[in-house]
Design a protein around this motif. Sequence first.
Motif, PDB file in Angstrom:
ATOM      1  N   PHE A   1       2.111  -1.480  -2.804  1.00  0.00           N
ATOM      2  CA  PHE A   1       3.411  -2.111  -3.035  1.00  0.00           C
ATOM      3  C   PHE A   1       4.205  -2.232  -1.738  1.00  0.00           C
ATOM      4  O   PHE A   1       4.862  -3.245  -1.487  1.00  0.00           O
ATOM      5  N   ASP A   2       4.129  -1.219  -0.883  1.00  0.00           N
ATOM      6  CA  ASP A   2       4.872  -1.220   0.379  1.00  0.00           C
ATOM      7  C   ASP A   2       4.186  -2.025   1.473  1.00  0.00           C
ATOM      8  O   ASP A   2       4.699  -2.131   2.590  1.00  0.00           O
ATOM      9  N   GLY A   3       3.001  -2.563   1.181  1.00  0.00           N
ATOM     10  CA  GLY A   3       2.300  -3.383   2.160  1.00  0.00           C
ATOM     11  C   GLY A   3       1.532  -2.589   3.190  1.00  0.00           C
ATOM     12  O   GLY A   3       1.030  -3.159   4.170  1.00  0.00           O
ATOM     13  N   ARG A   4       1.397  -1.276   3.011  1.00  0.00           N
ATOM     14  CA  ARG A   4       0.626  -0.467   3.946  1.00  0.00           C
ATOM     15  C   ARG A   4      -0.873  -0.678   3.744  1.00  0.00           C
ATOM     16  O   ARG A   4      -1.662  -0.489   4.657  1.00  0.00           O
ATOM     17  N   LEU A   5      -1.255  -1.005   2.512  1.00  0.00           N
ATOM     18  CA  LEU A   5      -2.624  -1.391   2.199  1.00  0.00           C
ATOM     19  C   LEU A   5      -2.586  -2.784   1.584  1.00  0.00           C
ATOM     20  O   LEU A   5      -1.818  -3.028   0.644  1.00  0.00           O
TER      21      LEU A   5
END
Length: 248
Positions: free
Chosen positions: A51-55
């Motif tokens: 969700f946070d765009g880290r993956l």
Amino acid sequence: MRLGEEGDPGGDPVSVQAVSGAAGALPAPGEALVRRSSGEQAALYIRRLIFDGRLRQGDRVPQDDIARALGVSRIPVREALLSLEREGWVTIRPHRGAFIGALDEAAVRDHYTLYGLVFGFAARRATERRTPELTERLAGLCAGLEGTDDPAEVARLTRESDRLILETASSPRLRSVLRAMVGVVPGNFFALVPGPVEAVRAGRRAIHEAIADGDPDRAAGAYARMLRRQGDLVARLFEEKGLFAKPA
């Protein structure tokens, strides 16, 4: 059932804070995770990383780093990945690892439509079994929603509304269905998704008024409309964050 954590369409109460150290760029999990099993912690943590765009789509899931960040062995991380594969978040490739899958807009919208059907069923049952105490307490929750914009308080009031409706519906089968449903937004829906509070206020007002009036069809319809609206907001946010697969 803990509605904010297992069956609430608004999402799970978890925070993610930046940290450095053994886990490299991965953040530390929030304190809310300690109430869960290790596998549940890992699954929620990975959903939040997505969700946070880290993956992102196609990324290999760093299982060792996640285990270190959570302070667990790789076993609960593997359990989490099996669960996430069933939910469509990841793809497991034998002898290669787990990779972030392609999120689908239709699946997100379907998720909230299904929640609307399930909670609509609960509203029907609650309307048929309503008591003066229930309608009075629901009216008080509506008044509380009108008086706050605080995301944590809005989440608490909506969970309490759902809890009262489910308790009045008194359906063990319904609760078992909700336990199997996992929130799409890995955190407080009202803190992470822009613009839902007014829609939720109007939706809850319509649901509660229909229950008080003894109209089960109207109560179920109001739940369905409110949750479709939430699905619209989540789909828009995911699109803006680039979480949906791009057309080939």
